[in-house]
Design a protein around this motif. Structure first.
Motif, PDB file in Angstrom:
ATOM      1  N   LEU A  64      24.949 -56.129-111.200  1.00 46.06           N
ATOM      2  CA  LEU A  64      25.119 -55.576-112.543  1.00 46.06           C
ATOM      3  C   LEU A  64      26.576 -55.669-112.988  1.00 46.06           C
ATOM      4  N   GLY A  65      27.503 -55.382-112.065  1.00 49.38           N
ATOM      5  CA  GLY A  65      28.920 -55.414-112.414  1.00 49.38           C
ATOM      6  C   GLY A  65      29.428 -56.815-112.705  1.00 49.38           C
ATOM      7  N   VAL A  79      23.946 -56.899-120.550  1.00 49.46           N
ATOM      8  CA  VAL A  79      22.747 -57.412-119.881  1.00 49.46           C
ATOM      9  C   VAL A  79      21.505 -57.231-120.757  1.00 49.46           C
ATOM     10  N   THR A  80      21.392 -56.072-121.378  1.00 41.64           N
ATOM     11  CA  THR A  80      20.244 -55.799-122.271  1.00 41.64           C
ATOM     12  C   THR A  80      20.774 -55.222-123.587  1.00 41.64           C
ATOM     13  N   GLY A 405      15.468 -52.793-111.459  1.00 45.40           N
ATOM     14  CA  GLY A 405      14.140 -53.185-111.010  1.00 45.40           C
ATOM     15  C   GLY A 405      13.139 -53.382-112.124  1.00 45.40           C
ATOM     16  N   TRP A 406      13.322 -52.657-113.242  1.00 40.60           N
ATOM     17  CA  TRP A 406      12.293 -52.639-114.270  1.00 40.60           C
ATOM     18  C   TRP A 406      12.771 -53.059-115.663  1.00 40.60           C
ATOM     19  N   ILE A 407      14.054 -52.845-115.963  1.00 39.51           N
ATOM     20  CA  ILE A 407      14.546 -53.070-117.332  1.00 39.51           C
ATOM     21  C   ILE A 407      15.301 -54.391-117.462  1.00 39.51           C
ATOM     22  N   ALA A 408      16.280 -54.614-116.583  1.00 39.09           N
ATOM     23  CA  ALA A 408      17.040 -55.866-116.643  1.00 39.09           C
ATOM     24  C   ALA A 408      16.126 -57.049-116.346  1.00 39.09           C
ATOM     25  N   PRO A 409      16.354 -58.189-116.983  1.00 37.74           N
ATOM     26  CA  PRO A 409      15.523 -59.374-116.695  1.00 37.74           C
ATOM     27  C   PRO A 409      15.558 -59.729-115.211  1.00 37.74           C
ATOM     28  N   PHE A 412      17.922 -62.328-114.195  1.00 40.09           N
ATOM     29  CA  PHE A 412      19.331 -61.926-114.152  1.00 40.09           C
ATOM     30  C   PHE A 412      19.719 -61.537-112.738  1.00 40.09           C
ATOM     31  N   PHE A 413      18.936 -60.670-112.120  1.00 40.63           N
ATOM     32  CA  PHE A 413      19.185 -60.232-110.749  1.00 40.63           C
ATOM     33  C   PHE A 413      19.157 -61.434-109.802  1.00 40.63           C
TER      34      PHE A 413
END
Length: 454
Positions: A64-65, A79-80, A405-409, A412-413
């Motif tokens: 994320l960072g 990110v979102t 786990g649920w919101i970011a694409p 992306f992870f």
């Protein structure tokens, strides 16, 4: 806005990130937890938690960072962009880290004071053989003093300002490159001394040989909580530092390296503490928190040859650990002020640090002169400690895992862990599964235990 500030080297990146994780929690909270939770069986569960839980969550914060390339709030916007409400999760991390910083700076001042007193000999002014009662009274008279704790706290704040104003590369990274090798060297020296003590074997057996009859649900919960807090998860620190990672950094490998080095510090502290406690017959003493550091260990040093040398070196370890931790906690808010408010580096540092010249002394006085003033039965110091570590950080951890786990694409992870497909790692799917399904449940268990289990 995204920034282009990066660590100058991968070694500096590791040193700074390890410095952010290694703190007083490794030095005094870990041995106390081992002591009160059955010894080696706690250590075994703790190590499992680091690998199965800590490393995946740390990897998620790194992703994320670096991918968001901003402060703890800005990463969510990048990110979102259409999920603006998730910026509140970043704001929670910033508020948590700043509240922790306000009282952590006080404790770092205490360690610096004991370093000074060890060097000058003031800590052992009554001669060798000082009793536990003497050191307990000495600690009490110091922390309840009107001025001395505030003075050393201010000195630590000014030290933070000096490093932070110099920036990420010339300040944080350069400081970490110097201090972290010193920290590990001093720990190894102390291990050598401790292993030479008469009852080193008994101490090591308690620390390293599991007694599964001592295993309880409480042991598991406490080990889970210690792994969470010792890695500085959900404080915004790892997100902020990861935003300074170069694009070719291997996030999974970095998370494993940082977690292992953090674990090594905890193991070395156990090797140092328990042989000494057994040798000098202090296994019945209260090893919890400040009593271990400021009462039990000075009592041990008083019974050793070269008392002032060993005491000085030990409190140097503590001061280094506290200083690197306060730097990282401060940087979370400094990065926010630079990126969200648009302040220059110097103005951002001063806007974050100068209020501490008021907040931290208030925390200090609440332990001493203002101890009669309480919030829900807690002093201001203990209240801030309780609400941040027991409630705000677990809540922040849950939000982080739910987001990644649920919101970011999902891509992306995956792209961050594989450096946009240039790396092939077999654990990517496992990390994503843990962050999405297992970690939020485990952190929720910690939170519920804090609320209802104690």
């Amino acid at each position: 806005m995204a920034h282009n500030i990066k660590f100058a080297s991968k070694l500096g990146m590791i040193a700074a990130t390890v410095g952010s994780a290694v703190g007083l929690g490794n030095v005094w909270r870990f041995p106390a937890e081992v002591q009160s939770n059955g010894g080696a069986v706690f250590l075994l569960i703790y190590v499992c938690c680091i690998f199965l839980f800590g490393i995946p969550v740390m990897t998620a914060e790194f992703a994320l960072g670096r991918g968001g390339e901003s402060d703890a709030v800005g990463v969510f916007s990048h990110v979102t962009p259409r999920r603006k409400s998730w910026r509140l999760a970043g704001l929670l991390a910033i508020i948590s880290s700043y509240l922790i910083l306000s009282f952590y700076m006080v404790v770092s001042g205490w360690t610096f004071e004991y370093l000074i007193q060890s060097i000058t000999g003031g800590l052992y002014s009554s001669g060798l053989g000082d009793s536990e009662e003497v050191f307990r009274d000495r600690m009490g008279s110091f922390i309840t003093d009107s001025f001395r704790p505030i003075i050393v706290t201010v000195i630590m704040i000014l030290g933070n300002i000096f490093v932070l104003i110099r920036g990420v590369q010339k300040g944080i990274e350069k400081m970490s490159n110097i201090m972290m090798p010193i920290l590990f060297l001093l720990l190894l020296i102390f291990c050598g001394v401790s292993l030479s003590l008469d009852k080193a074997r008994e101490g090591l057996e308690f620390f390293l040989r599991p007694d599964f009859s001592a295993l309880t649900p409480t042991t598991v919960i406490n080990a889970l909580g210690q792994s969470f807090f010792s890695l500085s998860l959900a404080m915004g620190i790892l997100i902020t530092y990861a935003s300074y990672f170069p694009s070719d950094a291997r996030l999974t490998r970095t998370a494993v390296t940082v977690s292992l080095l953090d674990l090594v510090v905890a193991l070395l502290m156990g090797i140092i503490i328990f042989p000494a406690v057994m040798t000098f017959g202090l296994q019945g003493s209260n090893l919890a928190g400040s009593a271990l550091v400021f009462v039990t260990l000075p009592e041990i040093f008083a019974q050793m040859g070269g008392t002032r040398i060993w005491s000085s070196l030990f409190f140097l370890i503590l001061t280094v650990a506290a200083f690197t931790s306060t730097i990282s906690l401060s940087e979370v808010s400094v990065s926010f002020m630079q990126n969200r408010i648009g302040l220059s580096r110097t103005k951002a540092v001063l806007s974050v640090m100068l209020p501490l010249l008021v907040l931290s002394p208030i925390c200090s006085l609440s332990v001493g002169q203002w101890s009669g003033f309480t919030i829900a039965g807690f002093t201001i110091f203990d209240f801030l400690d309780t609400i941040t570590t027991n409630f705000m950080l677990p809540l922040g951890g849950i939000l982080l895992c739910v987001y990644m786990g649920w919101i970011a694409p999902k891509e992306f992870f995956h792209n961050e862990l594989t450096n946009n497909g240039t790396l092939h790692t077999r654990v990517t799917g496992a990390i994503y599964f843990i962050v999405k399904w297992i970690a939020p449940v485990l952190i929720a268990v910690i939170l519920l235990w804090q609320l209802f289990g104690r």
